[in-house]
Scaffold this motif. Structure first.
Motif, PDB file in Angstrom:
ATOM      1  N   UNK A 160       0.858  -1.185   0.000  1.00 19.07           N
ATOM      2  CA  UNK A 160       0.000   0.000   0.000  1.00 19.07           C
ATOM      3  C   UNK A 160       0.894   1.236   0.000  1.00 19.07           C
ATOM      4  N   UNK A 161       0.607   2.172  -0.902  1.00 23.63           N
ATOM      5  CA  UNK A 161       1.324   3.445  -0.939  1.00 23.63           C
ATOM      6  C   UNK A 161       0.349   4.521  -0.481  1.00 23.63           C
ATOM      7  N   UNK A 162       0.678   5.165   0.638  1.00 23.52           N
ATOM      8  CA  UNK A 162      -0.237   6.091   1.282  1.00 23.52           C
ATOM      9  C   UNK A 162      -0.450   7.374   0.510  1.00 23.52           C
ATOM     10  N   UNK A 163      -1.487   8.078   0.885  1.00 23.16           N
ATOM     11  CA  UNK A 163      -1.937   9.287   0.202  1.00 23.16           C
ATOM     12  C   UNK A 163      -0.813  10.311   0.021  1.00 23.16           C
ATOM     13  N   UNK A 164      -0.793  10.924  -1.163  1.00 24.07           N
ATOM     14  CA  UNK A 164       0.097  12.041  -1.511  1.00 24.07           C
ATOM     15  C   UNK A 164       1.573  11.681  -1.338  1.00 24.07           C
ATOM     16  N   UNK A 165       1.898  10.420  -1.588  1.00 19.75           N
ATOM     17  CA  UNK A 165       3.291   9.996  -1.517  1.00 19.75           C
ATOM     18  C   UNK A 165       3.936   9.993  -2.897  1.00 19.75           C
ATOM     19  N   UNK A 166       5.270  10.052  -2.888  1.00 21.52           N
ATOM     20  CA  UNK A 166       6.066  10.047  -4.109  1.00 21.52           C
ATOM     21  C   UNK A 166       6.996   8.839  -4.070  1.00 21.52           C
ATOM     22  N   UNK A 177       4.281   2.058   2.052  1.00 14.32           N
ATOM     23  CA  UNK A 177       4.806   3.407   2.255  1.00 14.32           C
ATOM     24  C   UNK A 177       3.738   4.225   2.962  1.00 14.32           C
ATOM     25  N   UNK A 178       4.060   4.904   4.077  1.00 11.89           N
ATOM     26  CA  UNK A 178       3.025   5.685   4.764  1.00 11.89           C
ATOM     27  C   UNK A 178       2.619   6.915   3.965  1.00 11.89           C
ATOM     28  N   UNK A 179       1.468   7.505   4.301  1.00 14.68           N
ATOM     29  CA  UNK A 179       1.017   8.721   3.591  1.00 14.68           C
ATOM     30  C   UNK A 179       2.029   9.856   3.720  1.00 14.68           C
ATOM     31  N   UNK A 180       2.018  10.723   2.724  1.00 14.31           N
ATOM     32  CA  UNK A 180       2.833  11.942   2.714  1.00 14.31           C
ATOM     33  C   UNK A 180       4.314  11.629   2.914  1.00 14.31           C
ATOM     34  N   UNK A 181       4.799  10.686   2.089  1.00 16.40           N
ATOM     35  CA  UNK A 181       6.194  10.261   2.166  1.00 16.40           C
ATOM     36  C   UNK A 181       6.848  10.317   0.796  1.00 16.40           C
ATOM     37  N   UNK A 182       8.178  10.373   0.802  1.00 19.34           N
ATOM     38  CA  UNK A 182       8.985  10.226  -0.411  1.00 19.34           C
ATOM     39  C   UNK A 182       9.859   8.997  -0.218  1.00 19.34           C
ATOM     40  N   UNK A 183       9.774   8.052  -1.147  1.00 15.07           N
ATOM     41  CA  UNK A 183      10.526   6.802  -1.036  1.00 15.07           C
ATOM     42  C   UNK A 183      11.434   6.647  -2.248  1.00 15.07           C
ATOM     43  N   UNK A 184      12.669   6.192  -2.001  1.00 20.30           N
ATOM     44  CA  UNK A 184      13.649   6.008  -3.070  1.00 20.30           C
ATOM     45  C   UNK A 184      14.377   4.687  -2.878  1.00 20.30           C
ATOM     46  N   UNK A 185      14.987   4.184  -3.963  1.00 17.66           N
ATOM     47  CA  UNK A 185      15.938   3.090  -3.852  1.00 17.66           C
ATOM     48  C   UNK A 185      15.362   1.706  -4.047  1.00 17.66           C
ATOM     49  N   UNK A 186      16.257   0.701  -3.932  1.00 14.37           N
ATOM     50  CA  UNK A 186      15.923  -0.711  -4.087  1.00 14.37           C
ATOM     51  C   UNK A 186      16.609  -1.491  -2.959  1.00 14.37           C
ATOM     52  N   UNK A 187      15.808  -1.969  -1.999  1.00 13.96           N
ATOM     53  CA  UNK A 187      14.369  -1.764  -1.835  1.00 13.96           C
ATOM     54  C   UNK A 187      14.063  -0.338  -1.407  1.00 13.96           C
ATOM     55  N   UNK A 188      12.881   0.147  -1.732  1.00 14.61           N
ATOM     56  CA  UNK A 188      12.528   1.544  -1.463  1.00 14.61           C
ATOM     57  C   UNK A 188      12.492   1.827   0.033  1.00 14.61           C
TER      58      UNK A 188
END
Length: 209
Positions: A160-166, A177-188
């Motif tokens: 699940x990728x939370x609201x307004x996340x990138x 990924x929690x809401x309002x987050x920016x996630x990068x990489x492998x694994x993210x």
């Protein structure tokens, strides 16, 4: 017992019905299903568009919903063969995406290019059988409203990728990924979250130096 349950509980009948809908060893539905069945069962919102060079492998026994003013661009593959595929309103599915249900994509979402979001996995643990003869496993993917999934990202089953996340370009998302987050990489991994008290995005999990 409903007709659907009767088919599910009768392996021989299920195999015959499946052959009528889909040619052997293929995922693409037969032409008559596309023309005469799917338009009456699947929902397309006002102002929505599916570009001509998109592969729509959707079948009548699972849901396919495209919300109002949402667009699926060219060269995508859209598949609901093993799970419902629901896309909300004002959402863009960019060029070259592969979307395999069960997946629920919210409103005002942007999928950039060449993203794979697959809620399907193949069982492999029985070494006495080829993998294609083993079970198919599914775990729903949820993309909440207002997310941006950048180019070449991979979203795996059960996430699940939370609201307004990138999700950054090239990221491989294996955990939610929690809401309002920016996630990068492998694994993210999450590197920023929005702080509503400070009213700004702040770094998390890494040094500011």
């Amino acid at each position: 017992m409903s007709l659907k349950e009767s088919i599910k509980n009768n392996p021989r009948l299920k195999k015959i019905i499946h052959w009528m809908l889909v040619p052997a060893n293929e995922a693409r539905p037969r032409g008559w299903v596309k023309m005469l069945v799917n338009p009456f069962l699947h929902k397309r919102g006002k102002g929505s568009a599916i570009r001509r060079r998109t592969r729509i492998d959707v079948l009548p026994f699972k849901k396919f919903v495209l919300g109002e003013h949402s667009v699926i661009e060219d060269f995508c593959t859209i598949n609901n063969g093993v799970g419902d595929l629901i896309i909300g309103h004002h959402t863009l599915i960019g060029m070259g995406n592969t979307i395999i249900g069960p997946i629920n994509i919210g409103n005002h979402v942007i999928f950039a290019q060449n993203i794979v979001a697959s809620a399907l996995n193949h069982e492999y643990r029985d070494v006495t059988k080829p993998i294609h003869e083993q079970a198919i496993l599914t775990a729903p993917i949820v993309i909440e409203d207002e997310c941006w999934i950048a180019a070449n990202a991979v979203i795996t089953a059960g996430v699940t990728i939370g609201k307004h996340s990138v999700v950054a370009a090239g990221a491989v998302v294996t955990k939610s990924i929690p809401p309002y987050s920016v996630a990068v990489g492998n694994p993210a991994k999450v590197i920023k979250q929005y702080d509503f008290e400070k009213k700004e995005w702040v770094r998390v999990g890494i040094s500011d130096k």
